[in-house]
Design an enzyme around this catalytic site. Structure first.
Site, PDB file in Angstrom:
ATOM      1  CG  ASP A  95      -0.284  -0.023   2.473  1.00  0.00           C
ATOM      2  OD1 ASP A  95       1.054   0.155   2.593  1.00  0.00           O
ATOM      3  OD2 ASP A  95      -0.805   0.080   3.739  1.00  0.00           O
ATOM      4  CG  HIS A  96       3.493   2.321   2.698  1.00  0.00           C
ATOM      5  ND1 HIS A  96       2.422   1.810   3.415  1.00  0.00           N
ATOM      6  CD2 HIS A  96       4.068   3.195   3.835  1.00  0.00           C
ATOM      7  CE1 HIS A  96       2.338   2.129   4.702  1.00  0.00           C
ATOM      8  NE2 HIS A  96       3.155   3.035   4.938  1.00  0.00           N
ATOM      9  CG  ASP A 160       2.313   1.713   9.302  1.00  0.00           C
ATOM     10  OD1 ASP A 160       2.739   1.974   8.425  1.00  0.00           O
ATOM     11  OD2 ASP A 160       1.573   2.280  10.121  1.00  0.00           O
ATOM     12  NE  ARG A 450       2.584   9.830  12.545  1.00  0.00           N
ATOM     13  CZ  ARG A 450       3.063   8.664  12.573  1.00  0.00           C
ATOM     14  NH1 ARG A 450       3.612   7.952  11.622  1.00  0.00           N
ATOM     15  NH2 ARG A 450       3.037   7.795  13.796  1.00  0.00           N
ATOM     16  CB  SER A 644       6.868   6.361  10.489  1.00  0.00           C
ATOM     17  OG  SER A 644       7.020   5.275   9.772  1.00  0.00           O
ATOM     18  NE  ARG A 646       9.524   6.256   7.801  1.00  0.00           N
ATOM     19  CZ  ARG A 646       8.956   7.591   7.559  1.00  0.00           C
ATOM     20  NH1 ARG A 646       9.696   8.544   7.261  1.00  0.00           N
ATOM     21  NH2 ARG A 646       7.651   7.619   7.190  1.00  0.00           N
TER      22      ARG A 646
END
Length: 755
Positions: A95-96, A160, A450, A644, A646
């Site tokens: 999806d990213h 995520d 965000r 995030s 990440r």
């Protein structure tokens, strides 16, 4: 029938005994969060009452979810762990990596062309290791998880930060770095500091223009971006039970913006309705049999102050629509005159250029239906759009059903762009400008989570404001940031004054959900014959080389950068165009800390190389130090690593030779990610010592050879003139995490244990 129904039934078969044991051990009634935590202990024989905010605890999550940007590094790490199959149900969601530009059909085709190498890698790795794979266009990870995998009383981790969305279905769902997920995939325990508990009592009932989004916007105003750190937020009260399941998901989703470990709601009729509507009647039936264990004990909600560390009460009947922003999700403003005053005082552009609806936060059928009721009124009342409008449906099931029911057609009549069922602008995947760095000052309103600078479109001058989908639609029609749909009139094409009526919508589709192809690919039973190929010349993917331990002596370290002010994971490792390198550590390290503001000179990506005296970009300077064998440190402010999950924000500095990150305070996930990668994540015992750090300093860790749980470390700061200062540094490493540091990374330790 639901995915993994046998696993869910097993969880429910054990919950009564485990909750009863937890009550005996703690000697008190339990919150929902405590019931889920204690019923998912790794060692089920443990007979200990854990201390909130202090004890590290091993848990056994029920499942894992990964999105494509973070899954690359997570699965590259898992490939090194020596396992044939994941130990718990796991899914990957693409999806990213889909950029929003022209509309769904064109954008999805472009993504499949540009990122085919990555998608093929993820599909093949998923097939080999028994992982469910959701193709590009299938939907946004958190909406797909809510529709297919989330279940009341379960525990899930995901790579995520908005994994917390599943709290809308009564889970404890927590965002983690990929290394955490690898632990669980490999059949190991997952470690978490036992969270504190914040209770939010919701009274009254939402009505009119007020939406679930406004609840979390208000909570963000109260708690700020770090007020939920280290805590689970549990919502309860009549206002909670009167809300839809997807509305609950919206609230839990944005809990990530207050730093909360996760957020959750007790099982109720709205969750049962949602489970049955999404063809999971078997889960609803099983949950109903143990429903008293899927919410807090009655005594807790009757006297919450006795059981939560903090209690907030919000009367939904008195809550009005809010706009949060710009540049931070906790700056809250009521619609209308209050916004007029703030905008003028702060020189925020009043004209709104875009309204964006969707993202993992607000892309359900209910969200789209309520926003479409405003769009339909614009058509009926003869109003023209003053701003552009973009829509990201949450899943193919939502998109197909909304299209069938005419909802998308209403937006299209207003010339809205229907983007792919993907994250799109919410994570910076939006081709809005050819040259975003030099784009003009402007305002946008969106229903995302965000709104950091440059987050949506790469333009530092874009002022992004967060609102509900229905308010976003209304403001997009009006074209003004300070438009108040409750009181303000608009002039239509005939010169008439008109007002919007209150938005309406459906909690669930009246004719049920429908989809032709949901985009799911099940893995083969035996993946031993599946070959995973990574080209040695690929610029997108790179097999990992284990990190070398930093060692027990760090002397002569240099300052790479002293970050000034807010430094989120977006500043440390930007998304947007850099998403293409998420599977290639060396290439993506070229974005390391390029968004952080250097305290010396107040510029981004401009730091001093002490070896040459010259100034250059952060990654190039770091590489020069590394080549010379000189270790470096990073210094930061409060809530460093906010945003995030990440782990690239930890892996990149590690790869470039950073041995320690020393800050005033950390965001939870980032601190854990630093530990997992075998580096030092430390905080100043005296925050004012941040001010001691000068541009030309050299650093010695004088007692690292005595690194131990609960023991401070000493930093000797040698200034250019030869003078010295000493700073005491705190840390939260326990004995297991110190072993990660000694081995070079948590993954190194896993491999060692598997050998």
């Amino acid at each position: 029938m639901a995915f993994d129904i046998d696993m869910i039934k097993k969880v429910y078969s054990q919950v009564a005994d485990r909750v009863n044991t937890a009550r005996e051990v703690t000697g008190k009634p339990l919150t929902l969060a405590e019931k889920i935590l204690y019923s998912h202990l790794w060692d089920v024989k443990t007979k200990k009452a854990f201390t909130r905010g202090k004890d590290y605890v091993d848990f056994a999550p029920d499942r894992i979810a990964c999105q494509d940007a973070t899954a690359q590094m997570a699965l590259l790490q898992f490939m090194q762990a020596g396992k044939n199959k994941v130990a718990v149900p796991t899914t990957v969601h693409c999806d990213h990596l889909i950029q929003a530009k022209d509309g769904a059909a064109t954008d999805l085709k472009n993504a499949n062309d540009i990122s085919s190498e990555v998608f093929n890698f993820l599909e093949s790795v998923s097939d080999k290791y028994g992982i469910g794979f959701w193709k590009p266009g299938a939907g946004i990870i958190h909406q797909v998880v809510l529709e297919n995998y989330a279940f009341p009383g379960g525990m899930m981790i995901g790579t995520d930060s908005h994994t917390v969305n599943a709290g809308g279905l009564g889970m404890v769902a927590i965002g983690v770095g990929g290394a955490d997920a690898v632990d669980v995939m490999a059949g190991m325990a997952w470690e978490l500091k036992f969270p504190k508990l914040i209770g939010v009592k919701l009274t009254g009932k939402l009505s009119g223009w007020t939406a679930p989004k406004d609840v979390i916007l208000k909570v963000a105003e109260i708690l700020t971006v770090k007020g939920g750190t280290g805590a689970i937020v549990e919502y309860f009260g009549p206002g909670a039970t009167s809300m839809s399941c997807t509305g609950k998901g919206t609230i839990c989703n944005m809990g990530a913006e207050i730093g909360a470990t996760t957020s959750t709601f007790g099982y109720d009729e709205s969750m049962e309705r949602y489970l049955r509507a999404t063809e999971r009647a078997d889960v609803a039936d099983a949950a109903n049999k143990v429903k008293e264990h899927l919410t807090a004990d009655p005594e807790v909600y009757a006297n919450p102050e006795q059981y939560f560390d903090q209690v907030i009460e919000i009367n939904l009947s008195e809550l009005g629509p809010l706009l949060n922003g710009p540049f931070t999700p906790d700056l809250s403003t009521a619609v209308g005159s209050a916004m007029t005053e703030k905008a003028k005082a702060n020189d925020w552009p009043i004209q709104v250029e875009w309204g964006l609806i969707g993202s993992c936060t607000n892309s359900s059928y209910e969200d789209l239906s309520r926003a479409s009721s405003i769009a339909q009124q614009a058509l009926d009342k003869g109003l023209k759009m003053k701003a552009e409008l973009g829509i990201n449906p949450g899943s193919e099931q939502v998109r197909y059903t909304a299209d069938r029911d005419g909802i998308l057609g209403i937006f299209e009549k207003l010339d809205a762009k229907i983007f792919t069922n993907a994250c799109g602008p919410c994570i910076g995947q939006w081709a809005r400008y050819n040259d975003p760095k030099n784009a003009p000052k402007n305002s946008i309103v969106h229903s995302f989570n965000r709104n950091f600078a440059k987050r949506a479109d790469g333009n530092p001058n874009t002022h992004a404001f967060v609102a509900s989908p229905e308010l976003t639609a209304a403001i997009a029609v009006a074209g003004r940031l300070d438009f108040n749909p409750l009181t303000d009139k608009l002039i239509n094409e005939n010169g008439e004054e008109v007002m919007f009526d209150e938005p309406t919508g459906w909690e669930l589709p009246p004719k049920g959900f429908e989809v032709k192809d949901n985009g799911y690919l099940a893995p083969v039973e035996d993946g031993s014959g599946v070959e995973v190929k990574v080209s040695p010349t690929s610029e997108r993917l790179e097999l990992l080389t284990p990190f070398v331990p930093i060692g027990s002596e760090i002397n002569g370290a240099k300052l790479l950068i002293k970050a000034f002010g807010k430094c989120t994971t977006d500043h440390i490792s930007m998304a947007g165009p850099w998403l293409r390198y998420r599977g290639h550590l060396d290439n993506i390290s070229n974005n390391c800390l390029i968004g952080a503001v250097n305290a010396f000179g107040k510029k981004t990506n401009f730091v001093k190389n002490q070896l040459t005296g010259e100034f250059g970009g952060v990654p190039d300077t770091a590489r020069a130090y590394k080549a010379a064998g000189v270790p470096t440190i990073v210094v930061g402010d409060h809530n460093y690593g906010e945003g995030s999950s990440r782990e690239h924000a930890a892996m990149e500095p590690r790869h470039l030779g950073v041995c320690a990150v020393i800050v005033k305070s950390f965001a939870r996930i980032h601190e854990t990610n630093l530990k997992k990668q075998g580096m030092l994540g430390l905080t100043f015992a005296n925050e004012s010592d941040y001010d001691l750090i000068q541009e030309d300093d050299t650093f010695n860790f004088t007692d690292l050879n005595q690194f131990a749980s609960g023991k401070q470390l000493t930093l000797e700061i040698v200034h250019a003139d030869g003078s010295k200062d000493t700073a005491m540094l705190n840390h939260t490493y326990n004995n297991s995490q110190i072993e990660w540091f000694k081995e070079g990374s948590a993954l190194n330790l896993i491999k060692k244990q598997n050998d």
